[in-house]
Enzyme design. Structure first.
Site, PDB file in Angstrom:
ATOM      1  N   LYS A 136       0.310  -6.959  11.758  1.00  0.00           N
ATOM      2  CA  LYS A 136       1.684  -7.461  11.674  1.00  0.00           C
ATOM      3  C   LYS A 136       2.618  -6.692  12.593  1.00  0.00           C
ATOM      4  CE  LYS A 136       1.717  -9.464   7.077  1.00  0.00           C
ATOM      5  NZ  LYS A 136       2.348  -9.521   5.752  1.00  0.00           N
ATOM      6  N   ARG A 171       7.506   2.778  -1.467  1.00  0.00           N
ATOM      7  CA  ARG A 171       8.953   3.002  -1.524  1.00  0.00           C
ATOM      8  C   ARG A 171       9.266   4.415  -1.982  1.00  0.00           C
ATOM      9  NH1 ARG A 171       9.658  -2.788  -3.686  1.00  0.00           N
ATOM     10  NH2 ARG A 171      10.797  -3.788  -2.004  1.00  0.00           N
ATOM     11  N   ILE A 228      10.630  -9.437   4.981  1.00  0.00           N
ATOM     12  CA  ILE A 228      11.919  -8.867   5.376  1.00  0.00           C
ATOM     13  C   ILE A 228      11.796  -8.274   6.775  1.00  0.00           C
ATOM     14  CG2 ILE A 228      13.600  -7.056   4.849  1.00  0.00           C
ATOM     15  CD1 ILE A 228      12.902  -7.510   1.873  1.00  0.00           C
ATOM     16  N   GLY A 229      10.672  -7.636   7.052  1.00  0.00           N
ATOM     17  CA  GLY A 229      10.482  -6.940   8.323  1.00  0.00           C
ATOM     18  C   GLY A 229      10.640  -7.823   9.546  1.00  0.00           C
ATOM     19  N   GLY A 241       7.477  -1.666   7.233  1.00  0.00           N
ATOM     20  CA  GLY A 241       7.154  -3.014   6.757  1.00  0.00           C
ATOM     21  C   GLY A 241       7.519  -4.055   7.795  1.00  0.00           C
ATOM     22  N   GLY A 298       6.734  -7.423   7.263  1.00  0.00           N
ATOM     23  CA  GLY A 298       6.385  -8.655   6.554  1.00  0.00           C
ATOM     24  C   GLY A 298       7.575  -9.584   6.463  1.00  0.00           C
ATOM     25  N   ARG A 347       7.351 -17.845   6.157  1.00  0.00           N
ATOM     26  CA  ARG A 347       8.578 -17.051   6.251  1.00  0.00           C
ATOM     27  C   ARG A 347       8.523 -15.954   7.306  1.00  0.00           C
ATOM     28  NH1 ARG A 347       5.251 -15.645   2.478  1.00  0.00           N
ATOM     29  NH2 ARG A 347       5.031 -13.509   1.749  1.00  0.00           N
ATOM     30  N   CYS A 393      -6.555  -4.313 -27.339  1.00  0.00           N
ATOM     31  CA  CYS A 393      -7.085  -5.236 -28.349  1.00  0.00           C
ATOM     32  C   CYS A 393      -6.534  -6.658 -28.168  1.00  0.00           C
ATOM     33  CB  CYS A 393      -6.830  -4.713 -29.749  1.00  0.00           C
ATOM     34  SG  CYS A 393      -5.092  -4.513 -30.117  1.00  0.00           S
ATOM     35  N   ASP A 420       6.818  -3.877   0.007  1.00  0.00           N
ATOM     36  CA  ASP A 420       6.527  -4.752  -1.129  1.00  0.00           C
ATOM     37  C   ASP A 420       5.884  -3.990  -2.278  1.00  0.00           C
ATOM     38  OD1 ASP A 420       4.081  -4.151  -0.150  1.00  0.00           O
ATOM     39  OD2 ASP A 420       3.391  -6.209   0.100  1.00  0.00           O
TER      40      ASP A 420
END
Lengths: 324, 622
Positions: free
Chosen positions: B67, B117, B23-24, B19, B21, B54, B168, B112
């Site tokens: 990425k 995971r 955190i990565g 990853g 992203g 971020r 329903c 993510d």
């Protein structure tokens, strides 16, 4: 600066800030876009905080640090690109401003030269927040007092990482904020007050709760020791250790406490590692500092008061309130 | 620092980051600053504008690029001497097998989604490499450490299941905005623009009990010969929001205890003057910018098309009037038909497709209005329909710092020093970052302790395909499942299956379990579900059962796995605050029918801190 005067964010703001607006809302984002932050003394932890503030979209960030950029500065600071070090004559502030300014073109990033104590006092009126990096105790007190002397609130944050220990002091004076204290509660408005560093230092140590962070005492001892010995902050080696521990023991006794192994080992770690900042701790402290400044500026979320400590050896990130 | 690795151990370590992203990016930066020199990064994603708040290694000019690769280049600018290998690939692809994982000292996750995971967890167990796992939403974060045989694995503890809604509720009796949003996304959107041949759970009951209507329903959403896109939009509108509600109202029993919905027909929305305008040029409420949209030529980038802009609706944070929702509905349908013809019949909902989000917002709001449910802003509908995770840079930075500290402890070989750490929004007992001891492996874990499971299933109605997709893949997380009964291979999947075998397996897939050969899967039979790449194997006992409730419409229930499907909202006993732990909101992947996150505005699944059976097992490390 492209500031939306109406309730609307620009298309670019809405697109880039989408995920964080889902955390703090449009009003908070608009407040952030008008906020002005001054940063004095750039270290690893400060680089982290600058990154976080610029990404979040504050209005402007001003960097102050005339130190010429060297390889040392690059050690824990990811804002210093290696090819810049050859560019002699550039200051750390200049190099970092270039790097961090590129993160978000919607934030105005600039450099101020000179020493904050030599600026006219009105200088601070251009800022909502002043963040002080590694600094002597006396500088911290002086800048904090200057912030408090201004007619408009200038919030004050002082942060440092020594080895694997981080400490943060906060004096936002007063703060009104919106917060949802528990998950399903309604959002309400609250307010909080903090005291000055000077006032906080007047609190007797033995009046603090037993479980108070040991880092509070260790950082106080180091600050005072460096002041007494006339050292630059962080200018300690293991040869200082006996004197430092003796001084600490004496100070603790004066304050009605005794030296304990936990404090002694913190002092050892700090003295032995000198100016070294452990990067993951910078990331953590810069994250908490960034978050706290953003909460204050956006009036959203409860800000912590008035100290935060992180020690990698026990992994605790602890808030400590030390107010007369 | 004694528990932590020394400089040499850090420099020699080889770590895998999964990853790149939120955190990565933070993690890669903190790793190289800490002195790590050998890093592999795997990420299949490309950069989007909404990442830029971020994921600080990326700039606007990188949008659309890998990425993993851009992150690598960005980090080399401040640490040119580091050896980083970037893989723009899915971690589940076969190239990253156990052999690949074994070359690393540590695996660090910044993922993510639940699927990936679980996959990485199994590979780490198989390769016996310690795993540091992490996650964030908003101000909340957590970091956990998983060492085979020493601490619990990622799957030892329950993961909150994505919230699902009874069919329903979606088709007939919505009571919350989210029900209308799920309806809009899964029903009208797919009917109008998606693959019509795909069966949909919602089909059957979509128009009440009247079977003649169902017959007609199938062709109703086709554009008829000579029908203009506007006429089509109007016809579909009246059907979805008018006639269907009228039909539902006939079933009076359903409304005894409920507020009756109000049908909405286009005629009732416009004044006679507007009606004229409507036919002429779809005039906007504000009367300006008329026609500007019509003149727009088809664009290459269909995702940039917008109905609301043309209608003078600028603020995605504003709730539109019923009339505006109707306009947006009509205009989005028209734009899809006129400008994105080539995509029709194969569209799926994508949160980054502006026109799709506008359509779903309008359709959901029009339905909500009929049922007396509050309407929502487009911003909020997008968040709910797209399962968007709230994300800020600071939490990711803090969590990445915590991951690296755990990595240093693992390399320092003092395994007792490892902690799981929670990052809290509101301090608990003065702690904002709260370390806890890791639990020991759960002896009942079907992943790391290979505990057998029980599959309660109606063997007369359920097919092997259902078992492969809904049990082996979805519930057990196998990427390429193999199903065995003794030495008989019932089914094998993966890229390396020869055509002949693949055809044999395929032929069996639609057979009911009790009709399978040579051994029917009936009560008492034991099967093994495996994933060779993950080195995952699990024994499942088949138990025939027919009395499933209406909500268990799969006619299957996997037992011994109660924990996995538990949805819990409990306050931690040991702390003063409710902790919304970071969880896999993305587990509710977009292609799953009726899988939605809980809550009306916060896509956060609550999970208590001390969810364990033994609250005392987890205590603050003092």
């Amino acid at each position: 600066m492209a500031e939306p005067t109406s309730g609307l964010l620009t298309e670019q703001e809405a697109a880039v800030y989408d995920r964080q607006i889902r955390v703090w809302g449009v009003d908070a984002q608009r407040r952030l876009s008008k906020a002005r932050v001054l940063v004095v003394g750039i270290y690893g932890v400060i680089a982290e905080a600058c990154k976080n503030l610029v990404l979040a979209g504050i209005g402007s960030l001003t960097l102050m640090d005339d130190t010429p950029v060297t390889l040392d500065a690059a050690a824990s600071n990811f804002l210093v690109y290696v090819d810049e070090i050859q560019n002699q004559g550039k200051s750390v502030a200049q190099v970092c401003a270039d790097a961090v300014g590129d993160y978000n073109p919607m934030v105005r990033v600039q450099v101020q030269q000179g020493n904050i104590l030599e600026k006219p006092i009105e200088f601070l009126d251009d800022y909502d927040v002043v963040i002080l990096g590694r600094s002597s105790l006396s500088l911290r007190k002086k800048v904090n007092a200057l912030c408090r002397s201004r007619p408009q609130r200038v919030a004050f944050y002082a942060v440092d990482v020594r080895s694997s220990c981080g400490n943060l002091f906060i004096d936002f004076q007063t703060c009104t904020f919106k917060s949802q204290k528990k998950d399903d509660d309604k959002e309400l408005e609250y307010s909080k007050k903090t005291c000055s560093l000077e006032e906080s230092l007047s609190v007797r140590w033995n009046s603090l709760p037993k479980r108070a962070s040991k880092l509070f005492f260790a950082t106080r001892i180091v600050d005072e020791f460096e002041q007494r010995e006339n050292r630059q902050p962080g200018q300690l080696t293991s040869s200082d250790l006996p004197a430092l521990i003796a001084f600490g023991t004496e100070r603790l006794q004066e304050q009605g406490l005794a030296m304990v192994p936990a404090i002694e080992s913190l002092l050892t770690k700090i003295a032995e590692n000198g100016t070294f900042e452990l990067s993951p701790v910078c990331a953590i402290m810069g994250g908490v500092l960034g978050q706290e400044v953003l909460k204050l500026l956006s009036c959203k979320g409860e800000p912590i008061q008035n100290y935060f400590f992180f020690d990698a050896s026990d992994g605790k990130g602890m808030i400590e309130e030390v107010t007369p | 620092m004694s528990a932590m690795a020394d400089k040499e151990a850090i420099e020699n370590a080889k770590v895998l980051m999964v990853g790149a992203g939120g955190i990565g990016c933070e993690l890669l930066k903190t790793l190289v600053l800490t002195g790590f020199k050998h890093i592999h990064v795997i990420d299949m994603d490309t950069i989007e504008v909404s990442n830029l708040n971020r994921q600080f290694l990326f700039r606007k000019r990188h949008v659309g690029q890998s990425k993993a690769q851009v992150a690598r280049e960005a980090v080399l600018r401040f640490r040119p001497d580091v050896d980083i290998v970037a893989h723009h690939a899915n971690v589940k692809s076969p190239q990253f097998g156990v052999g690949y994982f074994q070359q690393f000292n540590l695996v660090l996750n910044g993922l993510d989604n639940l699927d990936a995971r679980r996959h990485v967890n199994r590979l780490c167990l198989a390769a016996d490499v310690p795993l540091v796992e992490s996650g964030t939403t908003g101000y909340l974060g957590q970091v956990t450490v998983h060492m085979k045989g020493t601490t619990e694995c990622y799957e030892c503890q329950p993961k909150p299941a994505p919230k699902t809604y009874p069919v329903c509720t979606i088709t007939s009796t919505p009571s919350k905005p989210v029900h209308c949003i799920v309806w809009a996304k899964d029903l009208p959107f797919l009917k109008l623009f998606g693959d019509k041949s795909l069966s949909n759970d919602l089909d059957v009951r979509s128009s009440g009990a009247d079977s003649s209507v169902e017959q007609e329903e199938a062709s109703f959403f086709d554009v008829q010969d000579g029908e203009s896109s506007k006429a089509y939009a109007a016809r579909v509108f009246d059907r979805l929001f008018g006639q269907n509600i009228d039909i539902a109202l006939k079933n009076e029993g359903a409304w005894k205890e409920r507020r009756k919905p109000t049908p909405l027909y286009l005629d009732s929305i416009w004044t006679s003057e507007e009606k004229y305008d409507e036919r002429a040029d779809h005039g906007s409420e504000n009367g300006h910018e008329n026609g500007s949209v019509q003149e727009e030529k088809p664009k290459d980038d269909g995702a940039a098309l917008s109905a609301m802009t043309g209608l003078g609706l600028k603020n995605p944070q504003e709730i539109w009037s019923v009339k505006d929702n109707a306009r947006v509905f009509l205009e989005t349908v028209r734009l899809f038909l006129d400008n994105r013809k080539e995509e029709l019949g194969r569209l799926t909902f994508d949160k980054d497709d502006q026109l799709a989000v506008e359509f779903v917002t309008a359709a959901a709001n029009l339905r909500a209005n009929s049922f007396g449910i509050p309407m929502q802003t487009m911003f909020d509908v997008k968040g709910i329909a797209g399962n968007i995770i709230h994300a800020i840079a600071t939490t990711n930075a803090i969590v990445a710092g915590l991951i690296v500290l755990e990595a240093l402890k693992l390399l320092g070989k003092d395994r007792g020093a490892s902690r799981m750490t929670y990052c809290l929004e509101h301090a608990s007992r003065k702690l904002l970052l709260m370390p806890c001891e890791m639990d020991v492996p759960n002896p009942k874990c079907y992943v790391c302790s290979q505990t057998p499971l029980v599959l309660e299933v109606n063997t007369k109605t359920v097919t092997l395909r259902d078992v492969v997709n809904k049990i082996a893949r979805k519930k057990l997380g196998a990427s390429f499942p193999t199903i065995m009964q003794g030495y008989n291979v019932l089914c094998e999947t993966g890229d390396d299956i020869d055509k002949h075998s693949a055809a044999i397996y395929e032929a069996k897939l639609d057979t009911k379990l009790d009709a399978l050969t040579p051994v029917p899967l009936v009560n008492g039979v034991e099967i093994t579900i495996e994933d060779l790449q993950q080195e995952f194997s699990c024994i499942v006992h088949v138990k025939h059962r027919e009395d499933f409730s209406e909500e268990e419409d799969d006619q299957m229930r996997l037992g011994g796995l109660e924990l996995l499907t538990a949805t819990t909202t409990v306050v931690a006993k040991d702390t003063d605050v409710a902790l919304k732990a970071t969880v896999d909101v993305h587990a509710a992947s977009l292609d799953e029918d009726l899988v939605m996150i809980d809550g009306e505005n916060a896509p956060v699944v609550k999970r208590k801190l001390e969810e364990r059976q033994e609250p005392s097992q987890k205590r603050l490390k003092t």
